[in-house]
Design a protein around this motif. Structure first.
Motif, mmCIF file in Angstrom:
data_model
loop_
_atom_site.group_PDB
_atom_site.id
_atom_site.type_symbol
_atom_site.label_atom_id
_atom_site.label_comp_id
_atom_site.label_asym_id
_atom_site.label_seq_id
_atom_site.Cartn_x
_atom_site.Cartn_y
_atom_site.Cartn_z
ATOM 1 N N LEU A 63 0.801 -1.224 0.000
ATOM 2 C CA LEU A 63 0.000 0.000 0.000
ATOM 3 C C LEU A 63 0.834 1.275 0.000
ATOM 4 C CD1 LEU A 63 -2.744 -1.099 2.558
ATOM 5 C CD2 LEU A 63 -2.851 -1.139 0.062
ATOM 6 N N ALA A 64 2.102 1.170 0.424
ATOM 7 C CA ALA A 64 2.928 2.374 0.526
ATOM 8 C C ALA A 64 4.374 1.978 0.785
ATOM 9 C CB ALA A 64 2.417 3.265 1.658
ATOM 10 N N LEU A 65 5.264 2.954 0.647
ATOM 11 C CA LEU A 65 6.636 2.815 1.111
ATOM 12 C C LEU A 65 6.696 3.353 2.542
ATOM 13 C CD1 LEU A 65 8.718 4.176 -1.931
ATOM 14 C CD2 LEU A 65 7.855 1.867 -1.533
ATOM 15 N N GLY A 66 7.636 2.844 3.323
ATOM 16 C CA GLY A 66 7.812 3.347 4.684
ATOM 17 C C GLY A 66 9.198 3.913 4.864
ATOM 18 N N LEU A 67 9.353 4.792 5.839
ATOM 19 C CA LEU A 67 10.664 5.332 6.199
ATOM 20 C C LEU A 67 10.893 5.038 7.670
ATOM 21 C CD1 LEU A 67 10.672 8.761 4.316
ATOM 22 C CD2 LEU A 67 12.159 6.810 3.861
ATOM 23 N N ALA A 68 11.953 4.285 7.954
ATOM 24 C CA ALA A 68 12.223 3.873 9.332
ATOM 25 C C ALA A 68 13.704 3.568 9.480
ATOM 26 C CB ALA A 68 11.376 2.657 9.701
ATOM 27 N N GLY A 69 14.139 3.425 10.711
ATOM 28 C CA GLY A 69 15.518 3.062 10.977
ATOM 29 C C GLY A 69 15.804 1.642 10.510
ATOM 30 N N SER A 70 17.065 1.396 10.167
ATOM 31 C CA SER A 70 17.439 0.072 9.672
ATOM 32 C C SER A 70 17.137 -1.017 10.686
ATOM 33 C CB SER A 70 18.923 0.056 9.311
ATOM 34 O OG SER A 70 19.725 0.396 10.440
ATOM 35 N N ALA A 71 17.258 -0.714 11.983
ATOM 36 C CA ALA A 71 16.988 -1.725 13.017
ATOM 37 C C ALA A 71 15.519 -2.115 13.028
ATOM 38 C CB ALA A 71 17.405 -1.202 14.385
ATOM 39 N N HIS A 72 14.634 -1.152 12.839
ATOM 40 C CA HIS A 72 13.199 -1.458 12.794
ATOM 41 C C HIS A 72 12.866 -2.320 11.579
ATOM 42 C CE1 HIS A 72 11.717 0.779 16.200
ATOM 43 N NE2 HIS A 72 12.310 1.880 15.800
ATOM 44 N N ILE A 73 13.454 -1.996 10.434
ATOM 45 C CA ILE A 73 13.170 -2.764 9.223
ATOM 46 C C ILE A 73 13.750 -4.175 9.344
ATOM 47 C CG2 ILE A 73 13.545 -2.895 6.725
ATOM 48 C CD1 ILE A 73 13.566 0.171 6.682
ATOM 49 N N ALA A 74 14.981 -4.266 9.882
ATOM 50 C CA ALA A 74 15.618 -5.576 10.018
ATOM 51 C C ALA A 74 14.856 -6.493 10.968
ATOM 52 C CB ALA A 74 17.052 -5.406 10.504
ATOM 53 N N SER A 75 14.217 -5.903 11.979
ATOM 54 C CA SER A 75 13.498 -6.716 12.964
ATOM 55 C C SER A 75 12.059 -7.024 12.541
ATOM 56 C CB SER A 75 13.486 -6.011 14.325
ATOM 57 O OG SER A 75 12.781 -4.774 14.247
ATOM 58 N N SER A 76 11.641 -6.518 11.358
ATOM 59 C CA SER A 76 10.276 -6.741 10.905
ATOM 60 C C SER A 76 10.032 -8.221 10.634
ATOM 61 C CB SER A 76 9.993 -5.939 9.631
ATOM 62 O OG SER A 76 8.741 -6.302 9.082
ATOM 63 N N ARG A 77 8.870 -8.698 11.034
ATOM 64 C CA ARG A 77 8.488 -10.091 10.797
ATOM 65 C C ARG A 77 7.722 -10.259 9.485
ATOM 66 N NH1 ARG A 77 6.150 -11.328 16.896
ATOM 67 N NH2 ARG A 77 8.104 -10.903 18.027
ATOM 68 N N GLU A 78 7.505 -9.148 8.806
ATOM 69 C CA GLU A 78 6.760 -9.212 7.548
ATOM 70 C C GLU A 78 7.679 -9.704 6.432
ATOM 71 O OE1 GLU A 78 3.634 -8.837 7.126
ATOM 72 O OE2 GLU A 78 3.097 -8.049 9.097
ATOM 73 N N PRO A 79 7.329 -10.796 5.758
ATOM 74 C CA PRO A 79 8.221 -11.346 4.718
ATOM 75 C C PRO A 79 8.262 -10.517 3.450
ATOM 76 C CG PRO A 79 6.153 -12.578 4.794
ATOM 77 C CD PRO A 79 6.114 -11.608 5.943
ATOM 78 N N GLY A 80 7.257 -9.687 3.218
ATOM 79 C CA GLY A 80 7.187 -8.943 1.963
ATOM 80 C C GLY A 80 7.788 -7.567 2.041
ATOM 81 N N VAL A 81 8.736 -7.331 2.967
ATOM 82 C CA VAL A 81 9.351 -6.010 3.131
ATOM 83 C C VAL A 81 10.842 -6.106 2.827
ATOM 84 C CG1 VAL A 81 9.888 -4.146 4.737
ATOM 85 C CG2 VAL A 81 7.668 -5.300 4.858
ATOM 86 N N VAL A 82 11.318 -5.209 1.968
ATOM 87 C CA VAL A 82 12.738 -5.142 1.622
ATOM 88 C C VAL A 82 13.277 -3.789 2.075
ATOM 89 C CG1 VAL A 82 14.432 -5.213 -0.252
ATOM 90 C CG2 VAL A 82 12.358 -6.622 -0.376
ATOM 91 N N GLY A 83 14.403 -3.781 2.764
ATOM 92 C CA GLY A 83 15.028 -2.533 3.195
ATOM 93 C C GLY A 83 16.015 -2.038 2.156
ATOM 94 N N ARG A 84 15.920 -0.774 1.798
ATOM 95 C CA ARG A 84 16.843 -0.172 0.835
ATOM 96 C C ARG A 84 17.379 1.138 1.415
ATOM 97 N NH1 ARG A 84 17.333 -4.159 -2.063
ATOM 98 N NH2 ARG A 84 16.983 -4.261 -4.335
ATOM 99 N N SER A 85 18.689 1.369 1.189
ATOM 100 C CA SER A 85 19.291 2.638 1.603
ATOM 101 C C SER A 85 18.885 3.746 0.635
ATOM 102 C CB SER A 85 20.815 2.512 1.617
ATOM 103 O OG SER A 85 21.231 1.610 2.611
ATOM 104 N N LEU A 86 18.932 4.963 1.144
ATOM 105 C CA LEU A 86 18.710 6.121 0.287
ATOM 106 C C LEU A 86 20.002 6.464 -0.450
ATOM 107 C CD1 LEU A 86 16.593 8.234 2.777
ATOM 108 C CD2 LEU A 86 15.822 7.529 0.497
ATOM 109 N N ALA A 87 19.884 6.998 -1.636
ATOM 110 C CA ALA A 87 21.061 7.365 -2.426
ATOM 111 C C ALA A 87 21.800 8.526 -1.760
ATOM 112 C CB ALA A 87 20.631 7.746 -3.846
ATOM 113 N N GLY A 88 23.106 8.600 -2.052
ATOM 114 C CA GLY A 88 23.911 9.663 -1.479
ATOM 115 C C GLY A 88 24.338 9.330 -0.063
ATOM 116 N N ARG A 89 24.707 10.343 0.661
ATOM 117 C CA ARG A 89 25.117 10.140 2.054
ATOM 118 C C ARG A 89 23.894 9.733 2.861
ATOM 119 N NH1 ARG A 89 28.073 14.612 5.968
ATOM 120 N NH2 ARG A 89 28.373 13.232 7.771
#
Length: 297
Positions: free
Chosen positions: A237-263
């Motif tokens: 339904l949407a993209l989310g913005l969260a800390g890497s620790a929150h995304i890594a600890s997610s139990r949802e299998p359909g979520v992929v964490g990606r870094s933002l470009a640049g610094r």
């Protein structure tokens, strides 16, 4: 004034209905009304405006409610302290957690405290930022963690650790074509973000990042927890913005964490404490926190 008067007052102030409050306290309505009348006479003020249709707190009643809540919070903490002493602990640290803080360094910190100071019990309290600040001023908490750095006078704010702000992306989403997603690309899609009423500090830091672009973000929902954020992302339904620790600890299998470009933008978690000499237990806690290093998260 007795504790029973305060319990009666608190029940009525929460229910704003004498019959429901009496039922909550398992007493008849008559002794409840009498207790409120005795309390008002003792204080010399009217606490409630009561009509045939409604019951509401007066201005004095609202102020008194704040004091009574602190009294019962202090009593509960005293009870827990006695339990800690009975269980062999020789002290206690009361740590408040607010703003959806990134958990990246907290487990290691607590584990080290347990290893090096096993006689000190650490109790965690999940509260809003406003409750944390009030609790710090009122000595209900020894310290707290928050993602807000604008907290007013009388509170010391120290950076504790950082966590990379990342994009939570649904599997098979077009944005995954980028190994590192440009922020302008993120803003092409609907976003789910933290609710500033619940995660005030986190929302402030994310909003600062979003304001770097001229484009207005399309925020489809504000959520109170990161679990709900990841659920919405996983559903596509949407993209989310969260800390890497929150995304890594997610139990949802359909979520992929990606870094933002640049610094990569970083989210900072702060330690908050009263502007006063810390206790020995708190000073050791702060030393351990510093020894982990802000870059070790």
């Amino acid at each position: 004034m007795e504790l029973r008067h305060l319990r009666c007052f608190l029940a009525v102030s929460e229910e704003l209905h004498f019959a429901r409050a009496a039922e909550k306290l398992h007493i008849e309505q008559s002794p409840l009304s009498r207790a409120i009348k005795e309390l008002e006479e003792d204080l010399g003020v009217q606490l409630f405006v009561r009509t045939s249709r409604s019951t509401r707190l007066t201005r004095a009643g609202k102020l008194f409610q704040e004091h009574v809540l602190r009294i019962f919070a202090a009593l509960e903490q005293a009870r827990e302290s006695m339990k800690s002493a009975a269980n062999g602990f020789h002290g206690q640290l009361r740590i408040a957690l607010s703003d959806g803080i990134t958990p990246s360094r907290l487990p290691a910190l607590l584990a080290r405290c347990r290893e090096e100071d096993p006689e000190i019990e650490i109790r965690l309290f999940e509260v809003s930022l406003a409750q944390q600040l009030k609790g710090l001023h009122d000595d209900l908490y020894d310290a707290g963690f928050s993602m807000a750095d604008e907290v007013g006078d009388g509170i010391i704010v120290e950076p504790s650790w950082e966590d990379e702000l990342m994009v939570a992306v649904p599997a098979r989403h077009p944005a995954l074509a980028h190994k590192r997603i440009p922020l302008e690309e993120v803003l092409r899609y609907p976003l789910v973000l933290g609710d500033p009423a619940i995660c005030e500090g986190h929302a402030r830091q994310v909003d600062r990042v979003l304001r770097r672009q001229d484009r207005e973000p399309l925020i489809v929902q504000r959520v109170a927890t990161f679990d709900v954020m990841m659920t919405l992302v996983s559903a596509g339904l949407a993209l989310g913005l969260a800390g890497s620790a929150h995304i890594a600890s997610s139990r949802e299998p359909g979520v992929v964490g990606r870094s933002l470009a640049g610094r990569p933008p970083m989210l900072t978690t702060y330690l908050l404490r009263r502007d006063a000499e810390p206790s020995q237990a708190l000073a050791r806690f702060i030393e351990r926190l510093a020894s982990l290093g802000i870059d070790d998260a």
